[in-house]
Structures are given as structure tokens and as C-alpha cells.
Design an enzyme around this catalytic site. Sequence first.
Site, PDB file in Angstrom:
ATOM      1  N   LYS A 273       0.774  -1.237   0.000  1.00 49.08           N
ATOM      2  CA  LYS A 273       0.000   0.000   0.000  1.00 49.08           C
ATOM      3  C   LYS A 273       0.814   1.302   0.000  1.00 49.08           C
ATOM      4  O   LYS A 273       0.308   2.352  -0.396  1.00 49.08           O
ATOM      5  CB  LYS A 273      -0.950  -0.022   1.192  1.00 49.08           C
ATOM      6  CG  LYS A 273      -2.121  -0.966   0.993  1.00 49.08           C
ATOM      7  CD  LYS A 273      -3.248  -0.213   0.363  1.00 49.08           C
ATOM      8  CE  LYS A 273      -4.328  -1.106  -0.152  1.00 49.08           C
ATOM      9  NZ  LYS A 273      -5.426  -0.323  -0.725  1.00 49.08           N
TER      10      LYS A 273
ATOM     11  N   ASP B 275      -8.772  -0.293   6.562  1.00 43.24           N
ATOM     12  CA  ASP B 275      -8.818  -1.548   7.312  1.00 43.24           C
ATOM     13  C   ASP B 275      -7.447  -1.846   7.918  1.00 43.24           C
ATOM     14  O   ASP B 275      -7.265  -2.852   8.583  1.00 43.24           O
ATOM     15  CB  ASP B 275      -9.185  -2.704   6.375  1.00 43.24           C
ATOM     16  CG  ASP B 275     -10.634  -2.635   5.940  1.00 43.24           C
ATOM     17  OD1 ASP B 275     -11.477  -2.345   6.795  1.00 43.24           O
ATOM     18  OD2 ASP B 275     -10.915  -2.875   4.756  1.00 43.24           O
TER      19      ASP B 275
HETATM   20  C1  PLP Z   1      -3.109  -6.625   1.756  1.00 47.90           C
HETATM   21  C2  PLP Z   1      -4.126  -6.089   0.816  1.00 47.90           C
HETATM   22  N1  PLP Z   1      -4.329  -6.723  -0.330  1.00 47.90           N
HETATM   23  C3  PLP Z   1      -5.238  -6.278  -1.225  1.00 47.90           C
HETATM   24  C4  PLP Z   1      -5.994  -5.147  -0.968  1.00 47.90           C
HETATM   25  C5  PLP Z   1      -7.050  -4.749  -1.964  1.00 47.90           C
HETATM   26  O1  PLP Z   1      -6.878  -3.521  -2.545  1.00 47.90           O
HETATM   27  P1  PLP Z   1      -8.136  -2.731  -3.114  1.00 47.90           P
HETATM   28  O2  PLP Z   1      -8.937  -2.245  -1.933  1.00 47.90           O
HETATM   29  O3  PLP Z   1      -7.550  -1.653  -3.912  1.00 47.90           O
HETATM   30  O4  PLP Z   1      -8.941  -3.683  -3.910  1.00 47.90           O
HETATM   31  C6  PLP Z   1      -5.788  -4.447   0.221  1.00 47.90           C
HETATM   32  C7  PLP Z   1      -6.533  -3.219   0.529  1.00 47.90           C
HETATM   33  O5  PLP Z   1      -6.458  -2.645   1.582  1.00 47.90           O
HETATM   34  C8  PLP Z   1      -4.832  -4.927   1.148  1.00 47.90           C
HETATM   35  O6  PLP Z   1      -4.599  -4.317   2.314  1.00 47.90           O
END
Ligand code: PLP
Length: 379
Positions: free
Chosen positions: A80, A106
Site C-alpha cells: 500500500k 482496514d
Molecule cells: C493486503 C491487501 N491486499 C489487497 C488489498 C485490496 O486492494 P483494493 O482495496 O484496492 O482492492 C488491500 C486493501 O487494503 C490490502 O490491504
Amino acid sequence: MKIKNKKDSSFYINNPDNTFVDNTTTSILDKCDDTKAFHSSLPGYKPTPLVHLPNLSKKYNVGNIYIKDESFRFGLNAFKGLGASYAIYQILKKKSQIETFCTATDGNHGRAVAWSAKFFNKKAVVFVPKGTTNQRIKAIEKEGAIVEQVDGNYDKTCVYAKEVSEKNGWELVQDTAWENYEEIPAYIMGGYLTLFQEMEDSLHLIPNPKIDLVFLQAGVGSFAGTGIRYYLERYGINRPKIIIVEPTEADAILASFKKGKITTSLGNSKTIMAGLNCGTPSLGAWDLLKNGSDVSIKIDDKYSREAIRELYFSNGSDAKIISGESGASGLAGFVAIMTEQECKPIKEELNINETTNILFISTEGATDIDMFNRIISEE
Ligand SMILES: Cc1ncc(COP(=O)(O)O)c(C=O)c1O
């Protein structure tokens, strides 16, 4: 053979037209040609490892399995930081006077916003939904942010963060777009491009990629949308097939596919995949998901647990990978497809066989170490 999608099925087989819709997000993404150069200038930047798992591929009788390990990203344990840092950089180019950045999260995105704000000598206020674990809250606070818990789910927390930001003159750095809030989420998506560009000397060769399938896990779909944009632009219809994976109880994208338009999941938001626990797809991602992905699937938490253990207790000489609940969910989607009788049509649609090469992205490491330890100790 065209498969007829059923209303109550746990997946949707899409028939994408592989075109770009001309909208705010795509026009901003077109301008994000400096993301990798920007990230390379940050302290601690290094491309994350791309790991080949030959024994895992033998176990499932497929060609090659690769996994990109984002636990090594900027010491933040998740991908992120790519999005938040690039968006804040773009915002400050236009509005250098901003003192405080705000977001709802989150966990991983909030930590990334806090880290990026600190890098630019700015403050961060981060709102988290009810149920966010102490571990995740502490990790955000450690980056210097003020963290406040909201009595509601992720969607409600986003609305709250927007209202409080407007009242206080803070800049909202949200990783999901809605009407009249599209520019910043598009820059966040632009930041994620670096992750895909880092594989241009290995898997993402020209003219053809060395992979047939890419599993992209989704919360609001910004990450998956960036992947789709990347592959579609680089390879056109020769792009690898793309599978979107979500938790059963937060199936915003699957529900939207079934309705044919953006809709909110009817799930109860109970899942261990915290990063994917979002109720509504991002406006900025939806057209990309609709026009450039092949399958959307929702999976039970049990597959996430299984995938975490699969990566941790690696097969034979395969490298051990530490992946969190959302991080391992791409592999979890694959395991579900390979084991669930109901998913047989997907296997056929994607033509998964002994020559199929697959890419997963472990988008986070053990971001909640207590949960991770519980999962690996329950064989
Ligand atoms: C570890 C992880 N993978 C995938 C995602 C998914 O990303 P998106 O919300 O852009 O679909 C998130 C989003 O917070 C994440 O924290």
C-alpha cells in the site's frame, strides 16, 4: 463454450471487451508515467522479490507458479505504500500548504498514509472501522498518526473520514473513488503501477508475458484495476487472463458483476481478510474490472487460511513465504478453483493445465502476527 452465469453462484465468468472507458481515472493513469522513478527516489526503495515455486506448481499440476512478495515493501509489510506516497506527492505538488492528511482504512492503507505523511513532514489522522485489531491500530500509530475507531464498517468509516476532513480542512487520501472524488484515488492506483513494472525484466516481457493467469485480490478493486490497466495497455488482447478474488462476506465486485453495475455487497462483512473487507467497488476501478477481467470469485476464509499455510510450510525446496490473510487470498482463490466441484467451469474457461503459468501477488506479510500464528498452528 460460453458458460451461463447463475445468480447464486460463487463466481462470475465475464466476457470482457478489453477496451478502456474514457473517464477521469484512465486519463489520470495515462499521466502516471513517473511512478517508478518517484518510488526509486524514496529511502528504502527496492523492487520486491519475485519467487518461483516449482514444487507448488507440481502439487497442482500446472506449469510455473510465481509469487511477488510485497511484505518487503518499504518496511511496511504491504504494497500500500506505493499508492499513498505517490498520491501525497501529487497532492503536495499542487497544494504544498496542506498540513494534515486523513483516511479511512482496514489497516494497510492507513499505515501507508501515515508513513507517507511523515516522510513529507505532514500529519495524519486515520479512521478505522469497528473490529480493526489492536495490532493493526498500533502499526498505524507507530508511523506517527492519530488513530480513531469508528462504530461502523469500512464504507461507513469512509463517509466519516470525508466529513471530518471537510470540517477540519484536512486532505482526504482515500483509496476508493466515488462521484466527485476521483482524482486522488486515481493517483493511488497510479502508484500501484510500480509493482507491475518491476516485473518487466522477468515475467512482463515484450511482446508476450511469461504468464497465462494473474490472480488479483480485491477490496474496492483499485489494486486489481491498476493490474488490468497495466496488462491491457501493455499486451492488448494478448494479456494474461485475470481472476478477481474476494471474501464471501465482502463480495462487492462479484455482486456488481451479477447486477451489471456498481452495487453494495449483501455480505455481513465478517472475514479474516481485513484488507479485502469492503462493501462497494471503487468508481475508478469498476470500468477496468468490467472491461478487462475474466473471472470474479468469492472465497471462504478457510481457503485464505489454507493458502497462508501452503506458503509458510513450503513444499520441498520451495522458499517459505510469510503472507497475511489478504496477502494469500490470490493463491486461496486458485486453491478454491482447483478443489471445489462447483468451480470446474472456471478451470475449463481458463484452460488450466500442466503448461499454465500463474502469477500471485502476496500483497501483505503477517500484518496481524497473532492471527498469523494462530493460523499456522492449526493444521
Ligand atoms: C493486503 C491487501 N491486499 C489487497 C488489498 C485490496 O486492494 P483494493 O482495496 O484496492 O482492492 C488491500 C486493501 O487494503 C490490502 O490491504
